[in-house]
Design an enzyme around this catalytic site. Structure first.
Site, short mmCIF file in Angstrom:
data_model
loop_
_atom_site.label_atom_id
_atom_site.label_comp_id
_atom_site.label_asym_id
_atom_site.label_seq_id
_atom_site.Cartn_x
_atom_site.Cartn_y
_atom_site.Cartn_z
N GLU A 1 2.63 -6.12 -8.33
CA GLU A 1 2.01 -6.72 -7.14
C GLU A 1 2.14 -8.24 -7.12
O GLU A 1 2.36 -8.84 -6.07
CB GLU A 1 0.53 -6.30 -7.08
CG GLU A 1 0.36 -4.81 -6.81
CD GLU A 1 -1.09 -4.35 -6.85
OE1 GLU A 1 -1.98 -5.17 -7.15
OE2 GLU A 1 -1.33 -3.16 -6.58
N ASN B 1 -13.01 -3.85 3.45
CA ASN B 1 -13.85 -4.09 2.27
C ASN B 1 -13.49 -5.38 1.54
O ASN B 1 -13.73 -5.53 0.35
CB ASN B 1 -13.77 -2.87 1.34
CG ASN B 1 -12.35 -2.57 0.93
OD1 ASN B 1 -11.43 -3.33 1.23
ND2 ASN B 1 -12.16 -1.47 0.22
N TYR C 1 0.82 -1.22 0.00
CA TYR C 1 0.00 0.00 0.00
C TYR C 1 0.86 1.27 0.00
O TYR C 1 0.38 2.33 0.43
CB TYR C 1 -0.96 -0.02 1.20
CG TYR C 1 -2.24 -0.81 0.94
CD1 TYR C 1 -3.00 -0.60 -0.22
CD2 TYR C 1 -2.71 -1.74 1.85
CE1 TYR C 1 -4.16 -1.32 -0.47
CE2 TYR C 1 -3.88 -2.46 1.61
CZ TYR C 1 -4.61 -2.23 0.44
OH TYR C 1 -5.76 -2.93 0.20
N HIS D 1 -8.80 -6.93 -2.43
CA HIS D 1 -7.95 -6.03 -3.22
C HIS D 1 -7.85 -6.63 -4.61
O HIS D 1 -7.73 -7.86 -4.76
CB HIS D 1 -6.55 -5.94 -2.61
CG HIS D 1 -5.56 -5.33 -3.56
ND1 HIS D 1 -5.40 -3.96 -3.71
CD2 HIS D 1 -4.71 -5.89 -4.47
CE1 HIS D 1 -4.50 -3.73 -4.64
NE2 HIS D 1 -4.06 -4.87 -5.12
P1 IDP Z 1 -9.44 0.08 -3.91
O1 IDP Z 1 -9.11 -1.07 -2.97
O2 IDP Z 1 -10.91 0.13 -4.23
O3 IDP Z 1 -8.56 0.11 -5.13
P2 IDP Z 1 -7.89 2.35 -2.90
O4 IDP Z 1 -8.31 3.78 -3.06
O5 IDP Z 1 -6.75 1.85 -3.72
O6 IDP Z 1 -9.20 1.44 -3.08
O7 IDP Z 1 -7.55 2.17 -1.36
C1 IDP Z 1 -6.86 1.03 -0.91
C2 IDP Z 1 -7.53 0.52 0.34
O8 IDP Z 1 -7.40 1.48 1.38
C3 IDP Z 1 -9.05 0.32 0.22
O9 IDP Z 1 -9.40 -0.92 -0.36
C4 IDP Z 1 -9.48 0.40 1.67
O10 IDP Z 1 -9.20 -0.81 2.37
C5 IDP Z 1 -8.56 1.50 2.20
N1 IDP Z 1 -9.16 2.85 2.11
C6 IDP Z 1 -9.32 3.61 1.00
N2 IDP Z 1 -9.88 4.79 1.30
C7 IDP Z 1 -10.09 4.78 2.64
C8 IDP Z 1 -10.66 5.73 3.57
O11 IDP Z 1 -11.09 6.83 3.22
N3 IDP Z 1 -10.70 5.34 4.89
C9 IDP Z 1 -10.23 4.13 5.32
N4 IDP Z 1 -9.69 3.23 4.48
C10 IDP Z 1 -9.62 3.53 3.16
MG MG Z 2 -6.45 0.44 -5.19
#
Ligand code: IDP
Ligand code: MG
Length: 149
Positions: A126, A112, A49, A115
């Site tokens: 990755e 969520n 990350y 990934h």
């Molecule tokens: P993605 O997984 O949908 O590609 P990214 O923006 O790449 O989303 O963010 C990576 C991970 O960081 C997300 O899957 C989530 O677990 C976490 N994340 C992203 N935005 C937030 C936030 O605003 N608050 C808390 N965790 C976040």
């Molecule tokens: Mg992402």
């Protein structure tokens, strides 16, 4: 054929959704060419990350990714990156539509479940971060020729 990295993050393990989620990717038509359970080190989580290192949620995200087993997969198929991103849905489980993994199973932004690499170039980086070359299996399902290129 295109490859992408999928992580079933620790909430998937804690919630015993690993089999269910792998099934969704399989039913779509993606092929598993790499699969293992990893207790991610802080170093691995930080590297994975690193693009988010300046974000306020980064420390919490690293704690989350090291809070239990992650199941790492390399999936292969036609437009595998886009196929996986579509199945995942939006980052925020609430904003993700029903029918997507996050829309069906997540209420959190951070926790969520999945990934998926967001581009073919990032997928290559990755996959190399999470897997050794010899851990990947070059094989094709018998129905591969049914899927147009
Ligand atoms: P993605 O997984 O949908 O590609 P990214 O923006 O790449 O989303 O963010 C990576 C991970 O960081 C997300 O899957 C989530 O677990 C976490 N994340 C992203 N935005 C937030 C936030 O605003 N608050 C808390 N965790 C976040
Ligand atoms: Mg992402």
């Amino acid at each position: 054929m295109e490859r992408t990295l999928v992580l079933l993050k620790p909430d998937a393990s804690h919630r015993r959704l690993v089999g269910e989620l792998i099934g969704r990717f399989e039913r779509k038509g993606l092929t598993v060419v790499g699969l293992k359970q990893v207790l991610a080190s802080k170093e691995l989580a930080e590297k994975h990350y690193e693009a988010h290192a300046a974000r306020p949620f980064y420390p919490s995200l690293i704690s989350f990714l090291t809070s239990g087993p992650t199941v790492a997969l390399v999936l292969e198929g036609r437009e595998a990156v886009a196929a996986v991103r579509g199945l995942m849905g939006a980052t925020d489980g609430i904003k993700s539509p029903p029918g997507t993994i996050r829309g069906d199973y997540a209420i959190s932004i951070q926790n969520n479940l999945v990934h998926g690499s967001d581009s073919v170039d990032n997928a290559k980086v990755e996959i190399a971060l999470w897997f050794k070359a010899e851990e990947l299996t070059a094989w094709q399902t018998t129905d591969t020729a049914w899927v147009a290129g």
